[in-house]
Scaffold this active site. Structure first.
Site: not given
Ligand code: NAD
Length: 492
Positions: A234, A268
């Protein structure tokens, strides 16, 4: 060796609110093993037993509604009302999943086609251990709903909340356990990307559900591809809103302002690109400007409409997008100021009129309190521009002609489309949610979402005790001839 801690900071005040211990990656294997062991007893429970426990979870969250709203607001910088909306959305999803889950997950009859002597059905079988990795922007909804879907389907869960909002994830886990979810069926671990990567890489996790950025989602997809591990991604969005000449402009403007600025634009499915038909553009823009100027921004969690951005880094990205757009010719119609002086990472809600489709603010996720309005010739022009993006999460269309709106919805490349509404599709728990293009793979919510957390097993049962099937060896000349004749009769 001392275990490092994650400190949670309120972005609206920059004050520390608490900390949790990081889960070092070398200490994760026993956690995964416990999760795997717990799959037997959890998946063997009757569907109605699991749904009963999830009912108790819902009641527990409601009993702690104010505490959770306050905690969410403190960790993210959003307002208490927005914190409450998270709890509200979560319990609505819980209500739906615990009510409809047993029906959606029950074995499902399928046609046996011409083989009338066979019975066919599909079993929805849990994957086993699901690794759930969540972001900070909705630390309860985006953590609790996939957890509840995975649990309802009979999986056990290892969850890693965002490093920016660990306290909400921790508290959520405690409340789930108090309500009756066994400790090993849901384990919460904390840390940065390396902990998330360890969950993805573990041989003990059988499926990954990730919500977050496109860049990290891509890394996870590659890691899962290596192991052929099922996953749901997502990811981000750059959602278009189309405002047609026959729209109710008051409603469309209200939707643009709520869709653009609630949660400080860090949703998002925020309305980030608004395409308005030229003939009504002046009136629509006037209404958006007026409504935007009425918003209160600041650290007063009880009375503000718009809170803080989650971090300095996020604030810098948004300000850079605005600055670049203005340098490229965009006009600021409202806001545009960095409000750091009030204490936290605030930006005044910003409305821009843009003329250049190629600027970062129109092509990349900005994730902040800004909306970009572009004038278009007509509906066709709006659809073309709405689709000129690699993202495809959600979209909205405003027109008084609902049939026309629904026809246009089909032409927009997005996982969800609202007609005369914005973002409400997410709260509607029976609708599947997910993206197309770089916005993601797979679905959560609704029957499709619940079944994402399952293997689909096809079962065929022979009804009668015949000695053999006619197509088994030895196959006589007569049988071959008969089959050809039957094929001509049925399919010819
Ligand atoms: P992010 O991708 O930076 O981090 C998300 C999670 O992934 C965190 O828990 C982080 O610690 C973890 N993570 C980071 N590197 C990783 C790796 N290599 N392997 C596994 N896990 C890892 O995102 P964010 O800044 O926390 O959130 C914002 C983003 O999320 C925005 O792009 C937003 O659009 C998206 N988002 C999407 C939805 C949806 O339902 N489509 C909902 C909310 C947010």
């Amino acid at each position: 060796m001392s275990i490092p801690t994650l400190v949670s900071i309120n972005p609206a005040t920059k004050k520390t609110i608490g900390s949790v211990q990081v889960s070092p990656t070398n200490q994760l294997p026993p956690i995964f093993e416990r999760a795997q062991k717990a799959t037997a007893s959890w998946s063997n429970m009757r569907l109605t037993q699991r749904s009963q426990i999830l009912r108790l979870v819902r009641k527990k969250l409601v009993a702690h509604m104010d505490e959770l709203s306050e905690l969410i607001a403190s960790e993210t910088g959003k307002t208490n009302w927005e914190g409450f909306l998270e709890v509200f959305t979560t319990v609505e999803h819980l209500r739906h999943i615990s009510r409809s889950g047993p029906e959606y997950l029950r074995a499902e009859h399928r046609s046996s086609g011409i083989f009338l002597h066979k019975k066919c059905y599909v079993n929805y079988i849990p994957h086993g251990v699901v690794g759930i990795i969540s972001p900070w922007n909705y630390p309860l909804i985006l953590t609790a709903t996939p957890v509840v879907e995975a649990l309802m389907a009979g999986n056990t869960v290892v969850l890693k909340p965002s490093e920016l909002t660990p306290l909400t994830g921790k508290r959520m886990g405690e409340l789930f356990h108090e309500a009756g979810v066994p400790e090993d069926a849901l384990q919460v671990v904390h840390g940065f990307g390396d902990v998330g990567a360890a969950i993805v890489d573990s041989t003990h996790t059988d499926m990954i559900c990730f919500t977050g950025s496109v860049d990290v989602g891509r890394k996870i997809a590659i890691a899962c591809a290596e192991k052929l591990k099922p996953l749901v991604l997502e990811l981000g969005g750059k959602d278009p809103m189309v405002v047609l000449e026959d729209a109710n402009l008051e409603r469309a403007a209200g939707a643009a302002v709520w869709g653009g600025f609630s949660n400080c634009g860090q949703t998002c499915i925020s309305a980030e690109r608004i395409y308005v038909v030229e003939s009504v553009a002046d009136k629509f823009i006037g209404l958006v400007k007026t409504k935007t100027k009425e918003l209160n921004v600041g650290p007063d969690k009880t009375n503000s409409d718009v809170g803080a951005l989650v971090s300095k880094q996020q604030q810098e990205v948004v300000m850079a997008h605005i600055k670049e757009a203005v340098n490229g010719g965009a006009d600021i119609l409202s806001g545009g100021e960095d409000l750091s002086a009030v204490g936290g990472y605030f930006i005044k809600p910003t409305v821009l009129e843009v003329y250049d489709e190629s600027s970062n603010i129109m092509t990349h996720e900005t994730f902040g309190p800004e909306i970009c309005i572009m004038r278009v010739k007509d509906a066709e022009d709006a659809i073309k521009k709405a689709n000129a993006s690699s993202y495809g999460l959600s979209a909205s269309v405003f027109t008084k002609d609902k049939k026309r709106g629904q026809k246009i919805a089909k032409k927009i490349q997005a996982g969800s489309v609202c007609v005369n509404d914005v973002m409400t599709n997410y709260i509607t728990a029976d609708l599947p949610f997910g993206g197309v293009g770089i916005s993601g793979i797979g679905r959560v919510h609704g029957p499709e979402g619940l079944r994402s957390f399952c293997q689909t097993q096809a079962v065929l049962v022979n009804r009668f005790g015949l000695k053999r099937e006619p197509w088994w060896y030895p196959i006589s000349k007569r049988t071959k001839k008969l089959f050809k004749t039957v094929t001509k009769i049925i399919y010819g």
